[in-house]
Motif scaffolding. Structure first.
Motif, PDB file in Angstrom:
ATOM      1  N   ILE A 196       0.822  -1.211   0.000  1.00  0.00           N
ATOM      2  CA  ILE A 196       0.000   0.000   0.000  1.00  0.00           C
ATOM      3  C   ILE A 196       0.857   1.264   0.000  1.00  0.00           C
TER       4      ILE A 196
ATOM      5  N   ARG B 275       0.642   4.049  -2.833  1.00  0.00           N
ATOM      6  CA  ARG B 275       0.309   5.447  -2.532  1.00  0.00           C
ATOM      7  C   ARG B 275       1.283   6.395  -3.214  1.00  0.00           C
TER       8      ARG B 275
ATOM      9  N   TYR C 169      -0.005   6.411  -6.844  1.00  0.00           N
ATOM     10  CA  TYR C 169      -1.339   6.939  -7.127  1.00  0.00           C
ATOM     11  C   TYR C 169      -1.601   8.347  -6.601  1.00  0.00           C
ATOM     12  N   ASP C 170      -1.009   8.766  -5.496  1.00  0.00           N
ATOM     13  CA  ASP C 170      -1.304  10.105  -4.955  1.00  0.00           C
ATOM     14  C   ASP C 170      -1.134  11.213  -6.004  1.00  0.00           C
TER      15      ASP C 170
ATOM     16  N   LEU D  25      -6.818  11.964  -2.289  1.00  0.00           N
ATOM     17  CA  LEU D  25      -6.909  10.888  -1.307  1.00  0.00           C
ATOM     18  C   LEU D  25      -7.953  11.261  -0.262  1.00  0.00           C
TER      19      LEU D  25
ATOM     20  N   ALA E 164      -6.785   6.774   3.986  1.00  0.00           N
ATOM     21  CA  ALA E 164      -5.642   5.882   3.821  1.00  0.00           C
ATOM     22  C   ALA E 164      -5.463   5.067   5.085  1.00  0.00           C
TER      23      ALA E 164
ATOM     24  N   LEU F 183      -6.383   2.455   0.166  1.00  0.00           N
ATOM     25  CA  LEU F 183      -6.352   3.865  -0.201  1.00  0.00           C
ATOM     26  C   LEU F 183      -7.657   4.165  -0.919  1.00  0.00           C
ATOM     27  N   ASP F 184      -8.305   5.263  -0.571  1.00  0.00           N
ATOM     28  CA  ASP F 184      -9.557   5.639  -1.223  1.00  0.00           C
ATOM     29  C   ASP F 184      -9.404   7.027  -1.826  1.00  0.00           C
ATOM     30  N   TYR F 185      -9.705   7.127  -3.124  1.00  0.00           N
ATOM     31  CA  TYR F 185      -9.603   8.388  -3.852  1.00  0.00           C
ATOM     32  C   TYR F 185     -10.969   8.763  -4.404  1.00  0.00           C
TER      33      TYR F 185
ATOM     34  N   SER G 277     -10.259   2.867  -5.510  1.00  0.00           N
ATOM     35  CA  SER G 277      -9.540   2.431  -4.318  1.00  0.00           C
ATOM     36  C   SER G 277      -8.473   1.416  -4.678  1.00  0.00           C
TER      37      SER G 277
ATOM     38  N   GLU H 256      -6.426  -1.691  -2.697  1.00  0.00           N
ATOM     39  CA  GLU H 256      -6.597  -2.474  -1.475  1.00  0.00           C
ATOM     40  C   GLU H 256      -5.771  -3.748  -1.504  1.00  0.00           C
TER      41      GLU H 256
END
Length: 125
Positions: free
Chosen positions: A12, A16, A19-20, A30, A33, A38-40, A48, A50
């Motif tokens: 993860i 991150r 993807y961030d 984001l 987290a 991670l949920d966007y 997400s 996961e």
């Protein structure tokens, strides 16, 4: 109607880092987290990352990819550049995809876990 899409990851923190910057560029910051997810999104969760809940390693789906709408061609190019700079690999350089549509401009990446993601726009330069 699709509410959100998730991809798997075995790391993860590494995901991150990848993807961030991409999700921020696309207007999906984001939202949450944790150690396993991670949920966007832009309000609600739209995407997400996961670790699999079954405890098995994450694996990619052959023929599966997630395509994100970008505002313009410059954003598609930046998506590709940021992805490569943050641990992704090239799966299709930015360019027009006339086989899809005369105005389809996209770029493809593999994230550090091998998931295929794309940014696209139909906007002219």
């Amino acid at each position: 109607m699709i509410h959100h899409v998730s991809v798997g990851s075995n790391d993860i923190a590494r995901a991150r880092s990848f993807y961030d910057p991409l999700m921020a560029l696309l207007g999906m910051p984001l939202l949450a987290a944790g150690d396993t997810a991670l949920d966007y999104g832009s309000g609600d969760i739209q995407f997400s990352v996961e670790t699999p809940v079954d405890g098995h390693p994450a694996s990619v789906g052959n023929g599966v990819h997630v395509a994100f709408q970008a505002r313009d061609r410059a954003a598609v190019r930046e998506f590709h550049r940021l992805g490569l700079a943050n641990g992704g690999s090239d799966a299709g350089e930015p360019g027009v995809r006339p086989d899809y549509d005369a105005n389809y401009f996209g770029a493809f990446l593999r994230d550090p876990d091998g998931n295929k993601v794309e940014a696209l726009t139909f906007a002219a330069e």
